[in-house]
Design a protein around this motif. Structure first.
Motif, PDB file in Angstrom:
ATOM      1  N   UNK A 243      -8.501  37.701  37.293  1.00  0.00           N
ATOM      2  CA  UNK A 243      -7.503  38.670  36.854  1.00  0.00           C
ATOM      3  C   UNK A 243      -7.200  39.721  37.915  1.00  0.00           C
ATOM      4  N   UNK A 244      -7.987  39.740  38.999  1.00  0.00           N
ATOM      5  CA  UNK A 244      -7.730  40.736  40.035  1.00  0.00           C
ATOM      6  C   UNK A 244      -6.666  40.198  40.999  1.00  0.00           C
ATOM      7  N   UNK A 245      -5.440  40.667  40.794  1.00  0.00           N
ATOM      8  CA  UNK A 245      -4.297  40.327  41.653  1.00  0.00           C
ATOM      9  C   UNK A 245      -4.231  38.834  41.966  1.00  0.00           C
ATOM     10  N   UNK A 246      -4.127  38.005  40.930  1.00  0.00           N
ATOM     11  CA  UNK A 246      -4.135  36.553  41.153  1.00  0.00           C
ATOM     12  C   UNK A 246      -2.937  36.083  41.966  1.00  0.00           C
ATOM     13  N   UNK A 247      -3.143  34.968  42.658  1.00  0.00           N
ATOM     14  CA  UNK A 247      -2.047  34.320  43.374  1.00  0.00           C
ATOM     15  C   UNK A 247      -1.923  32.884  42.871  1.00  0.00           C
ATOM     16  N   UNK A 248      -1.125  32.098  43.555  1.00  0.00           N
ATOM     17  CA  UNK A 248      -0.850  30.735  43.080  1.00  0.00           C
ATOM     18  C   UNK A 248      -2.090  29.856  43.081  1.00  0.00           C
ATOM     19  N   UNK A 249      -3.097  30.198  43.890  1.00  0.00           N
ATOM     20  CA  UNK A 249      -4.292  29.366  44.000  1.00  0.00           C
ATOM     21  C   UNK A 249      -5.466  29.860  43.150  1.00  0.00           C
ATOM     22  N   UNK A 257     -12.871  34.369  31.657  1.00  0.00           N
ATOM     23  CA  UNK A 257     -14.287  34.594  31.434  1.00  0.00           C
ATOM     24  C   UNK A 257     -15.172  33.506  32.011  1.00  0.00           C
ATOM     25  N   UNK A 258     -14.596  32.354  32.341  1.00  0.00           N
ATOM     26  CA  UNK A 258     -15.382  31.284  32.959  1.00  0.00           C
ATOM     27  C   UNK A 258     -15.826  31.654  34.376  1.00  0.00           C
ATOM     28  N   UNK A 259     -15.273  32.716  34.911  1.00  0.00           N
ATOM     29  CA  UNK A 259     -15.715  33.176  36.232  1.00  0.00           C
ATOM     30  C   UNK A 259     -17.053  33.903  36.166  1.00  0.00           C
ATOM     31  N   UNK A 260     -17.491  34.285  34.977  1.00  0.00           N
ATOM     32  CA  UNK A 260     -18.746  34.991  34.701  1.00  0.00           C
ATOM     33  C   UNK A 260     -19.024  36.134  35.694  1.00  0.00           C
ATOM     34  N   UNK A 261     -17.978  36.730  36.201  1.00  0.00           N
ATOM     35  CA  UNK A 261     -18.128  37.878  37.102  1.00  0.00           C
ATOM     36  C   UNK A 261     -16.989  38.859  36.861  1.00  0.00           C
ATOM     37  N   UNK A 262     -17.337  40.138  36.903  1.00  0.00           N
ATOM     38  CA  UNK A 262     -16.328  41.190  36.939  1.00  0.00           C
ATOM     39  C   UNK A 262     -16.044  41.557  38.384  1.00  0.00           C
ATOM     40  N   UNK A 263     -14.851  42.090  38.608  1.00  0.00           N
ATOM     41  CA  UNK A 263     -14.447  42.458  39.956  1.00  0.00           C
ATOM     42  C   UNK A 263     -13.663  43.750  39.925  1.00  0.00           C
ATOM     43  N   UNK A 264     -13.782  44.501  41.027  1.00  0.00           N
ATOM     44  CA  UNK A 264     -13.013  45.740  41.150  1.00  0.00           C
ATOM     45  C   UNK A 264     -12.925  46.142  42.612  1.00  0.00           C
ATOM     46  N   UNK A 265     -11.875  46.866  42.928  1.00  0.00           N
ATOM     47  CA  UNK A 265     -11.723  47.522  44.226  1.00  0.00           C
ATOM     48  C   UNK A 265     -11.496  48.999  43.951  1.00  0.00           C
ATOM     49  N   UNK A 266     -12.316  49.844  44.561  1.00  0.00           N
ATOM     50  CA  UNK A 266     -12.232  51.285  44.349  1.00  0.00           C
ATOM     51  C   UNK A 266     -11.894  51.980  45.656  1.00  0.00           C
TER      52      UNK A 266
END
Length: 269
Positions: A243-249, A257-266
């Motif tokens: 969900x973090x700024x997805x692109x075509x790939x 949720x299948x990524x089992x990881x959260x992500x963020x840029x601060x």
């Protein structure tokens, strides 16, 4: 921590998270102990999930570095817990956008250091140094790091899939604060962190790491958010990896949720 931590010494008989991660990604830099441990993790989770999550993590790293180099104007990157070299490494992405970019990789795994030094031969303004995330003061004081990075200019600190190897007692928020303290306003922090929020069985699967050179710890979304409290988050905030700024790939747009990881840029204010 002592320089004699298990991960600081080459032990092919003990599973290494870096080599296990390389196995998940389909690499070749691993040993029987790594493959055996990685297969236990894979078997404990739904089919295809672990390898898919590892690929999602690499894709997030790429998108984050491209954003920082192309949109945020960052020209210095400190990648801690860099892992074994693979396609789309930070220096390749950053220098493709801005050839003057400076990159320092940090890892405590001797296999990573050996492969990294080989990969970086002839690459300008790029270095790899051996340190442990638990000792951020030593990282910041490293001679080669100081020669490569200018702390008077913004730096992006990348803690991608590494904070979940720190226990609460090891105080990951203190580590973050220490790393950001000497850096100027406009510096950035990139984080991804494992969670069992979407698949509770991950709590059991990561027990495999108790017999590896590093133990892993899942955290909830609220716990990850607490590690970032007070730091302004770049849109879309703290989200699942795809969900973090997805692109075509990116993939997994309908089941992030299948990524089992959260992500963020601060951003450091």
């Amino acid at each position: 921590m002592s320089s004699t931590r298990p991960s600081d010494v080459f032990r092919p008989d003990i599973p290494s998270p870096a080599r296990m991660y390389d196995y998940y990604l389909g690499g070749r830099d691993h040993y029987p102990a790594d493959r055996e441990a990685a297969e236990k993790v894979i078997a404990a989770m739904p089919k295809g999930l672990v390898r898919g999550a590892a690929r999602q993590n690499r894709r997030f790293l790429g998108r984050a570095v491209r954003y920082l180099a192309a949109e945020a104007g960052i020209r210095q990157f400190l990648d801690i817990g860099a892992g074994l070299p693979t396609m789309g490494s930070v220096h390749e992405i950053a220098k493709d956008i801005a050839p003057e970019s400076r990159i320092v990789y940090v890892d405590n795994d001797p296999t990573v250091i050996a492969h990294g030094r080989e990969m970086l031969q002839g690459v300008d303004q790029t270095a790899i140094v051996q340190h442990d995330l638990r000792e951020p003061e030593k990282i910041l004081g490293d001679e080669w790091l100081r020669r490569t990075l200018d702390f008077d200019r913004p730096v992006a600190v990348l803690l991608v899939a590494i904070l979940h190897f720190l226990s609460d007692e090891e105080d990951p928020r203190r580590v973050i604060d220490t790393l950001l303290a000497p850096l100027p306003s406009g510096s950035h922090l990139v984080v991804s962190h494992a969670t069992a929020d979407s698949f509770p069985e991950l709590d059991e699967a990561i027990q495999v790491y108790r017999k590896a050179t590093e133990t892993a710890y899942n955290r909830t979304r609220e716990e990850v958010a607490a590690l970032l409290e007070g730091l302004p988050l770049v849109e879309p905030g703290l989200v699942w990896l795809p969900q973090w700024r997805p692109d075509a790939d990116t993939g997994l747009v309908n089941d992030p949720g299948r990524s089992v990881c959260y992500a963020a840029v601060a951003r450091k204010p």
